[in-house]
Design an enzyme around this catalytic site. Structure first.
Site, PDB file in Angstrom:
ATOM      1  N   HIS A 106     -14.987 -13.790 -13.953  1.00 54.83           N
ATOM      2  CA  HIS A 106     -15.719 -15.037 -14.226  1.00 54.83           C
ATOM      3  C   HIS A 106     -14.746 -16.158 -14.633  1.00 54.83           C
ATOM      4  CE1 HIS A 106     -18.998 -12.042 -15.297  1.00 54.83           C
ATOM      5  NE2 HIS A 106     -19.584 -12.783 -14.398  1.00 54.83           N
ATOM      6  N   HIS A 137     -15.999 -11.682 -17.860  1.00 50.21           N
ATOM      7  CA  HIS A 137     -14.720 -10.971 -17.765  1.00 50.21           C
ATOM      8  C   HIS A 137     -13.744 -11.858 -16.992  1.00 50.21           C
ATOM      9  CE1 HIS A 137     -16.041 -10.208 -13.709  1.00 50.21           C
ATOM     10  NE2 HIS A 137     -17.113  -9.568 -14.145  1.00 50.21           N
TER      11      HIS A 137
END
Ligand code: PAF
Length: 283
Positions: free
Chosen positions: A37, A34
């Site tokens: 990250h 997501h």
């Protein structure tokens, strides 16, 4: 972008990168990527000439009743996202590749591993430090990037690196939130629309603590109480812990002075979520 599944192949590729005198950054993940990250990948790209992202849902950091089996594994779309972000290599081993049959060696950071999430999830941090040590040995990065959302994990990993003299710089990146304040997490995908709404109370409770702190409150018990009172307004949310601790040792603090980590973990339905904020006193 190279995709390696064996340790030998990944080590050879990362040694090749370093032989070209390129600074190598590692972003360890369990996939289901997501925006949080991606902020780590971008931070790595800004500091390093080459970036390796590991994708490995690490079985040893899940308890027997936890969500290992259902943890999302959208490998193809993760690869597509990382290609677009300009990652140089993905390391995506199988569990058999990472853990030899009958393996009995663990890396344990005693003390901090039993605090916060470690208290609620016995063995969790032992699994994390063991796999991160394996990733550091396999990839040999100069820098590794972790999210501040997992503040306890970060403290445990920093301590492991210090105590075992890993030649790896640990960089922490700020929590990335949805526009409504929910901290990004792969586990948010488990939430029903109603639960997702209830989950916002975690961030609201931390904001309440911050507000009290800005208003001059320093007593940890009073600060925790202000946050817990907000959480109690959401009957769907079951508190695991709400604590003010030293960000390095994770020891509880009596007063918020210097840097203090306010950390919360709670179950929303059956989904366990964590969030935190760091309070800093000036002077
Ligand atoms: O934060 C995570 O996603 C995991 O705990 C990590 C660091 C990749 C180890 O499995």
């Amino acid at each position: 972008m190279k995709i390696c599944t064996s340790i030998a192949e990944a080590r050879a590729a990362s040694r090749q990168i370093r032989a070209e005198r390129k600074r190598l950054g590692l972003v360890p993940t369990m996939g289901a990527l997501h925006a949080g990250h991606l902020s780590l990948v971008r931070a790595a790209k800004a500091r390093c000439a080459a970036v390796v992202v590991s994708i490995f849902v690490n079985p040893t950091q899940f308890g027997p009743k936890e969500d290992f089996a259902k943890y999302p594994r959208p490998f193809e779309s993760d690869c597509a996202v990382l290609e677009k972000e300009g990652a140089d290599m993905i390391f995506a081993p199988t569990a058999d590749e990472m853990y030899a049959k009958g393996e009995i060696t663990w890396v344990t950071v005693e003390g901090p591993s039993e605090k916060l999430d470690g208290r609620s999830r016995p063995g969790h941090f032992r699994g994390v430090t063991t796999v991160v040590a394996k990733l550091f040995h396999g990839i040999e990065p100069e820098v590794a990037f972790f999210g501040q959302k997992d503040a306890a994990q970060l403290a445990v990993i920093r301590r492991m690196v210090r105590d075992l003299n890993f030649p790896v710089e640990i960089v922490s990146c700020p929590i990335v939130r949805e526009p409504d304040g929910l901290a990004m997490s792969s586990r948010n995908a488990y939430l029903s629309p109603k639960e997702r709404c209830s989950a916002l109370v975690l961030n609201r409770s931390l904001q309440e603590v911050e507000k009290a702190f800005r208003g001059g409150e320093r007593d940890a018990r009073a600060l925790v109480q202000s946050g817990r009172a907000v959480l109690a307004q959401e009957p769907e949310v079951r508190l695991d812990y709400f604590e003010i601790v030293d960000p390095e040792t994770l020891d509880p603090l009596a007063a918020a002075s210097g840097k203090s980590l306010v950390a919360v973990a709670a179950y929303v339905g059956s989904t366990r979520l964590i969030d935190n904020v760091v309070l800093e006193s000036r002077g």
